[in-house]
Design a protein around this motif. Structure first.
Motif, PDB file in Angstrom:
ATOM      1  N   PHE A   6       0.842  -1.196   0.000  1.00 20.95           N
ATOM      2  CA  PHE A   6       0.000   0.000   0.000  1.00 20.95           C
ATOM      3  C   PHE A   6       0.883   1.254   0.000  1.00 20.95           C
ATOM      4  N   LEU A   7       1.903   1.267   0.868  1.00 21.94           N
ATOM      5  CA  LEU A   7       2.831   2.404   0.930  1.00 21.94           C
ATOM      6  C   LEU A   7       3.535   2.613  -0.416  1.00 21.94           C
ATOM      7  N   ARG A   8       3.961   1.482  -1.000  1.00 21.84           N
ATOM      8  CA  ARG A   8       4.679   1.568  -2.278  1.00 21.84           C
ATOM      9  C   ARG A   8       3.786   2.168  -3.368  1.00 21.84           C
ATOM     10  N   VAL A   9       2.516   1.740  -3.400  1.00 18.57           N
ATOM     11  CA  VAL A   9       1.595   2.260  -4.411  1.00 18.57           C
ATOM     12  C   VAL A   9       1.392   3.765  -4.207  1.00 18.57           C
ATOM     13  N   LEU A  10       1.244   4.195  -2.945  1.00 14.56           N
ATOM     14  CA  LEU A  10       1.052   5.622  -2.686  1.00 14.56           C
ATOM     15  C   LEU A  10       2.287   6.424  -3.110  1.00 14.56           C
ATOM     16  N   GLN A  11       3.459   5.817  -2.914  1.00 14.02           N
ATOM     17  CA  GLN A  11       4.708   6.519  -3.222  1.00 14.02           C
ATOM     18  C   GLN A  11       5.035   6.557  -4.703  1.00 14.02           C
ATOM     19  N   THR A  12       4.657   5.495  -5.423  1.00  5.94           N
ATOM     20  CA  THR A  12       5.112   5.386  -6.821  1.00  5.94           C
ATOM     21  C   THR A  12       3.981   5.191  -7.830  1.00  5.94           C
ATOM     22  N   GLY A  13       2.734   5.197  -7.377  1.00  5.46           N
ATOM     23  CA  GLY A  13       1.611   4.877  -8.276  1.00  5.46           C
ATOM     24  C   GLY A  13       1.188   6.017  -9.179  1.00  5.46           C
ATOM     25  N   GLY A  14       1.771   7.198  -9.009  1.00 11.45           N
ATOM     26  CA  GLY A  14       1.387   8.348  -9.840  1.00 11.45           C
ATOM     27  C   GLY A  14       2.002   8.274 -11.225  1.00 11.45           C
ATOM     28  N   ILE A  15       1.731   9.299 -12.003  1.00 10.19           N
ATOM     29  CA  ILE A  15       2.265   9.347 -13.371  1.00 10.19           C
ATOM     30  C   ILE A  15       3.792   9.372 -13.315  1.00 10.19           C
ATOM     31  N   SER A  16       4.417   8.633 -14.192  1.00  4.36           N
ATOM     32  CA  SER A  16       5.879   8.533 -14.277  1.00  4.36           C
ATOM     33  C   SER A  16       6.517   8.079 -12.974  1.00  4.36           C
ATOM     34  N   GLY A  17       5.820   7.257 -12.228  1.00  3.00           N
ATOM     35  CA  GLY A  17       6.399   6.696 -11.012  1.00  3.00           C
ATOM     36  C   GLY A  17       6.446   7.659  -9.832  1.00  3.00           C
ATOM     37  N   ASN A  18       5.770   8.789  -9.965  1.00  4.27           N
ATOM     38  CA  ASN A  18       5.713   9.730  -8.842  1.00  4.27           C
ATOM     39  C   ASN A  18       4.684   9.286  -7.820  1.00  4.27           C
ATOM     40  N   ARG A  19       4.655   9.965  -6.692  1.00  2.00           N
ATOM     41  CA  ARG A  19       3.651   9.655  -5.684  1.00  2.00           C
ATOM     42  C   ARG A  19       2.257  10.035  -6.191  1.00  2.00           C
ATOM     43  N   VAL A  20       1.251   9.445  -5.622  1.00  2.00           N
ATOM     44  CA  VAL A  20      -0.113   9.752  -6.055  1.00  2.00           C
ATOM     45  C   VAL A  20      -0.484  11.143  -5.554  1.00  2.00           C
ATOM     46  N   ASP A  21      -1.547  11.717  -6.115  1.00  2.00           N
ATOM     47  CA  ASP A  21      -1.897  13.086  -5.746  1.00  2.00           C
ATOM     48  C   ASP A  21      -2.815  13.153  -4.530  1.00  2.00           C
ATOM     49  N   LEU A  22      -3.669  12.163  -4.389  1.00  2.00           N
ATOM     50  CA  LEU A  22      -4.659  12.248  -3.317  1.00  2.00           C
ATOM     51  C   LEU A  22      -5.174  10.851  -2.972  1.00  2.00           C
ATOM     52  N   VAL A  23      -5.477  10.655  -1.697  1.00  2.00           N
ATOM     53  CA  VAL A  23      -6.057   9.386  -1.255  1.00  2.00           C
ATOM     54  C   VAL A  23      -7.455   9.681  -0.719  1.00  2.00           C
ATOM     55  N   LEU A  24      -8.415   8.883  -1.135  1.00  2.00           N
ATOM     56  CA  LEU A  24      -9.782   9.026  -0.634  1.00  2.00           C
ATOM     57  C   LEU A  24     -10.129   7.787   0.181  1.00  2.00           C
ATOM     58  N   SER A  25     -10.464   7.999   1.440  1.00  2.00           N
ATOM     59  CA  SER A  25     -10.837   6.878   2.295  1.00  2.00           C
ATOM     60  C   SER A  25     -12.353   6.705   2.258  1.00  2.00           C
ATOM     61  N   CYS A  26     -12.789   5.564   1.745  1.00  2.00           N
ATOM     62  CA  CYS A  26     -14.219   5.259   1.696  1.00  2.00           C
ATOM     63  C   CYS A  26     -14.458   3.931   2.402  1.00  2.00           C
ATOM     64  N   VAL A  27     -13.712   3.698   3.470  1.00  2.00           N
ATOM     65  CA  VAL A  27     -13.813   2.430   4.191  1.00  2.00           C
ATOM     66  C   VAL A  27     -14.880   2.528   5.280  1.00  2.00           C
ATOM     67  N   ASP A  28     -15.196   1.372   5.888  1.00  2.00           N
ATOM     68  CA  ASP A  28     -16.303   1.367   6.847  1.00  2.00           C
ATOM     69  C   ASP A  28     -15.852   0.987   8.254  1.00  2.00           C
ATOM     70  N   ASN A  29     -14.549   1.049   8.518  1.00  2.00           N
ATOM     71  CA  ASN A  29     -14.121   0.664   9.861  1.00  2.00           C
ATOM     72  C   ASN A  29     -12.925   1.487  10.325  1.00  2.00           C
ATOM     73  N   TYR A  30     -12.775   1.526  11.632  1.00  2.00           N
ATOM     74  CA  TYR A  30     -11.754   2.339  12.289  1.00  2.00           C
ATOM     75  C   TYR A  30     -10.336   1.889  11.920  1.00  2.00           C
ATOM     76  N   GLU A  31     -10.133   0.578  11.912  1.00  2.00           N
ATOM     77  CA  GLU A  31      -8.798   0.032  11.666  1.00  2.00           C
ATOM     78  C   GLU A  31      -8.254   0.458  10.290  1.00  2.00           C
ATOM     79  N   ALA A  32      -9.096   0.386   9.284  1.00  2.00           N
ATOM     80  CA  ALA A  32      -8.656   0.757   7.938  1.00  2.00           C
ATOM     81  C   ALA A  32      -8.380   2.261   7.861  1.00  2.00           C
TER      82      ALA A  32
END
Ligand code: ZN
Length: 315
Positions: A124-150
């Protein structure tokens, strides 16, 4: 493009340049993904390549990234997006198929994983760090989960990477919802002002009774997804004012709004580090913001609106 002509947005085309991660594609996340897909997030980017044989080359980014480990169930059909024929499929597979049919230009990357498992967290960390265009970090994360732990897992990752994100949620009784914009160091993180359940040290799992499922309404989920995407567009395309925290009480059509400051005693060490960095940034580059910071506004602990009644004044 009409938005540009009308002076609302200066740079709508920039929507193609962003990479947005949606964690949880259930009742809120799937509708959020559909709205972003229809807005053009993840469209193909044309880039000039002077040394290439073709002066214009298609550069594909994986610009809408979906995380979920659940399956589509018939019991969820009171919500939007998924269809009965998709029952049994993983949510990310079903979502990817539908979104691609809606807008084939969108590039969608899916992860059928549970980010709260330690084995999956690194990925998950790796995707956030490198999942953007040209291997850059992503621009934004949207949390649409249903529990505290996530939510805490996303919070940990975004604090560590200093990544901005939106939290969203719908109450168990289906008539309240909220979105929250979290900028590590500048606003409260999810651990700074934990929900009542955690503040009272109640185990979240003990609240769930066997055979009793949470209520849900497609209306409340649709409203929350709409508010989430609206604020996402405002953030990415720099127009209007972003809500730090926006609640929705369906019974009274009440939309409480507030800004929650970071907690100097937050339990997340990366949050404290980001708070230091933010303080130094403000000293170095003082910015004048029009936003009203309700420092003296007391938010009553027992307010009757919504589930997050512990958002009291922190200091
Ligand atoms: Zn914090």
């Amino acid at each position: 493009m009409a938005l540009q002509r009308m002076g609302i947005v200066k740079n709508y085309e920039d929507i193609r340049k962003f990479t947005v991660v949606i964690v949880g594609v259930g009742g809120v996340g799937s509708v959020t993904a559909e709205m972003l897909t229809r807005c053009g997030i993840g469209k193909v980017i044309l880039k000039e390549m002077p040394n290439s044989e073709h002066s214009l080359t298609y550069i594909y980014g994986f610009q809408l990234i979906l995380f979920d480990y659940d399956k589509v169930e018939l019991a969820n059909m009171n919500r939007l997006f998924y269809q009965p024929a998709q029952a049994g499929l993983s949510k990310v597979t079903a979502a990817s198929m539908t979104l691609t049919r809606i807008n084939p230009d969108v590039k969608i990357e899916t992860y059928n994983t549970n980010i709260t498992l330690t084995t999956q967290f690194e990925e998950f960390l790796r995707v956030l760090q490198t999942g953007g265009i040209s291997g850059n970090r992503v621009d934004l994360v949207l949390s649409c989960v249903d529990n505290y732990e996530a939510r805490m897992t996303i919070n940990t990752a975004c604090n560590e990477l200093a990544l901005e994100w939106f939290e969203s949620g719908v109450s168990e009784n289906a008539v309240c919802g909220h979105i929250q914009y979290i900028v590590p160091g500048e606003s409260a993180c999810f651990a700074c002002a934990p929900p009542l359940v955690v503040a009272s040290e109640i185990d979240e799992k003990t609240l769930k009774k066997d055979g009793v499922c949470a209520a849900s309404l497609p209306t409340t989920m649709g409203v929350v997804a709409g508010l989430l995407v609206q604020n996402t567009l405002k953030k990415l395309l720099h127009f209007g004012t972003i809500s730090w925290y926006l609640g929705y009480n369906a019974l009274a059509d009440f939309f409480p709004s507030m800004m929650i400051k970071p907690n100097p005693n937050c339990t997340d060490s990366f949050c404290l580090k980001r708070q230091e960095e933010f303080k130094n940034r403000v000293i170095e580059e003082p910015v004048c913001k029009n936003e009203e910071l309700p420092e003296d506004k007391v938010i009553h602990k027992d307010n009757e609106w919504g589930q997050y009644s512990v958002f009291q004044k922190l200091y």
